[in-house]
Design a protein around this motif. Sequence first.
Motif, short mmCIF file in Angstrom:
data_model
loop_
_atom_site.label_atom_id
_atom_site.label_comp_id
_atom_site.label_asym_id
_atom_site.label_seq_id
_atom_site.Cartn_x
_atom_site.Cartn_y
_atom_site.Cartn_z
N ASP A 23 1.00 -1.09 -0.01
CA ASP A 23 -0.18 -0.35 0.08
C ASP A 23 0.67 1.31 0.41
O ASP A 23 0.92 2.00 -0.85
CB ASP A 23 -0.88 0.21 1.34
CG ASP A 23 -2.09 -0.93 1.11
OD1 ASP A 23 -2.32 -1.47 -0.09
OD2 ASP A 23 -2.87 -0.77 1.71
N SER A 24 1.78 0.86 0.47
CA SER A 24 2.84 2.22 0.59
C SER A 24 3.86 2.35 -0.88
O SER A 24 3.73 4.47 -0.60
CB SER A 24 3.88 2.18 1.65
OG SER A 24 3.14 2.46 2.62
N ASN A 51 1.15 4.78 7.29
CA ASN A 51 0.82 3.89 6.83
C ASN A 51 0.91 2.81 8.38
O ASN A 51 1.52 2.28 8.37
CB ASN A 51 1.64 3.15 5.55
CG ASN A 51 0.34 2.51 5.28
OD1 ASN A 51 -0.91 1.87 6.25
ND2 ASN A 51 0.95 1.46 3.95
N THR A 52 -0.28 2.59 9.05
CA THR A 52 -0.32 2.30 10.14
C THR A 52 -0.58 0.80 10.81
O THR A 52 -1.09 0.41 9.00
CB THR A 52 -0.92 3.17 11.46
OG1 THR A 52 -2.78 3.15 10.56
CG2 THR A 52 -0.48 4.33 11.49
N VAL A 88 -2.31 10.02 8.02
CA VAL A 88 -2.47 9.05 8.55
C VAL A 88 -2.97 7.95 8.23
O VAL A 88 -3.98 7.95 7.96
CB VAL A 88 -2.73 9.05 10.06
CG1 VAL A 88 -2.38 7.48 11.07
CG2 VAL A 88 -1.66 9.71 10.75
N ALA A 89 -2.21 6.91 7.26
CA ALA A 89 -2.80 5.95 6.52
C ALA A 89 -2.71 4.99 7.06
O ALA A 89 -2.83 4.22 8.70
CB ALA A 89 -2.21 5.67 5.16
N GLY A 90 -3.51 3.79 6.77
CA GLY A 90 -3.48 2.53 7.18
C GLY A 90 -4.54 1.80 8.30
O GLY A 90 -5.41 2.06 8.24
N GLY A 112 -8.60 5.55 5.20
CA GLY A 112 -8.55 4.65 4.98
C GLY A 112 -7.74 3.79 3.77
O GLY A 112 -7.58 4.63 3.11
N PRO A 113 -7.56 2.81 4.11
CA PRO A 113 -6.93 2.07 2.72
C PRO A 113 -8.62 1.40 1.85
O PRO A 113 -7.62 0.86 0.88
CB PRO A 113 -6.94 0.10 4.07
CG PRO A 113 -6.80 0.95 5.29
CD PRO A 113 -7.58 1.30 5.17
#
Length: 446
Positions: A23-24, A51-52, A88-90, A112-113
Amino acid sequence: MSGNAPLKRLYIKTYGCQMNVYDSERMADVLAPLGYGVTDSPEGADLVVLNTCHIREKATEKVYSELGQIKLLKQDKQAAGGAMTVAVAGCVAQAEGEEILRRQPAVDLVVGPQSYHQLPELIARAHRARGERLAADFAPDEKFDALTAERRPSGVSAFLTVQEGCDKFCTFCVVPYTRGGEWSRPAEAIEAEARSLAEKGVREVTLLGQNVNAYAGDDGLAGLVRRLAKIEGLDRIRYTTSHPRDMDEALIAAHAEVPELMPYLHLPVQSGSDRILKAMNRAHTAESYLRLIEKIRSSRPDIAISGDFIVGFPGERDADFEATLELVREVDYAGAFSFKYSRRPGTPAAALPGQVDEAVKDARLASLNALLEAQQRAFNERQAGRVLPVLFEKLGRHSGQIIGRSPYLQAVHATAPDRLIGQIVPVRIESAARNSLSGVLDLETA
Ligand code: 5AD
Ligand code: SF4
């Protein structure tokens, strides 16, 4: 993208699984057309993405503690006159949502993803919230700008800007990034300008805005139209460009009830394929657009409908293009603008897979244009024999000839004295070409 675009620094910190690593990379891909290159340190970065992952215990707390560090770097950058955007993603973004923004105000956006393709839009919105524009990152595209800026130099017909900007974020379009959010001029200021135009002999105004029917002052665009219709000497009102989703009941009713409002509507649809419309983020379907046209026509049966089309949007297959032709056949346009999709750096569609071959775009454009031109010609030919009120605007190319506009925005040529310029005169239409009509003064009704 162009090689000389200013490179902005993107730092992505990836937590957790292989999925997140993938995803990153996708996020970096989506952001590359925006001018972001990956860097390996958050220090001084223009954009920081965490990307959490929350598979492990306390992962969320770890993210907050990391954000505390990022906040200090952001403050350093601001102190030095720069700006840092923090995303902030993931999975933590998914789980915590807006809570993150409340707990750590240094965070500009949470994604969100499922929404990585929207990153350019979300970043633009975050920049807007800080009062920034991205204009410097985009070369102006004269082709599309020229459309809204197209001016008919004439003393009797004038353009009047009432709205600017766009909140729609169609995935192919730079306008939301370059022009910023939707903004409406106060109705009083518009009315004052319209009055002063009318005093100078202007008989027709075209209200301009990228999303003119999203006009937010004075009971919306319908309210503004009704207000301007009362101005002495102002006999014709038009507006452009409209988005289908802002075409409200009040405006549709105004087309039936306000004689000054001309029976012409530019209502871009872009595509007739729901799959492509979705990828374009248009927020309407072919069916909902057709139903809207039906409603508008039941309010004002003779209204001339025009549109904009894009062929060769990424992923457009033959069947999608066929759906566009089918929609065009159903609507029966009085005129239209069609374009080959052009990849605009910084827009989400620029990073989509399935970019269409130039030769395929050419072929589709040619067949769409053939259909639209035939419809335009047929629309013009249907006016033959009718008497139309024409607002004469200027001298024609041939001596003794003057040129004006019909209510449907068609150019009308007539042999008539030039003292009629500035007047609305009944003209009996005798013949039609694709782009214009010719007629003679109708002395019986004059
Ligand atoms: N490629 C092709 N056409 C575009 N338009 C806007 N952006 C693009 C692009 N990237 C067209 C749309 C819009 C009109 C003003 O320009 O059809 O309605
Ligand atoms: Fe906005 Fe029109 Fe561009 Fe869509 S095409 S983003 S509605 S300006």
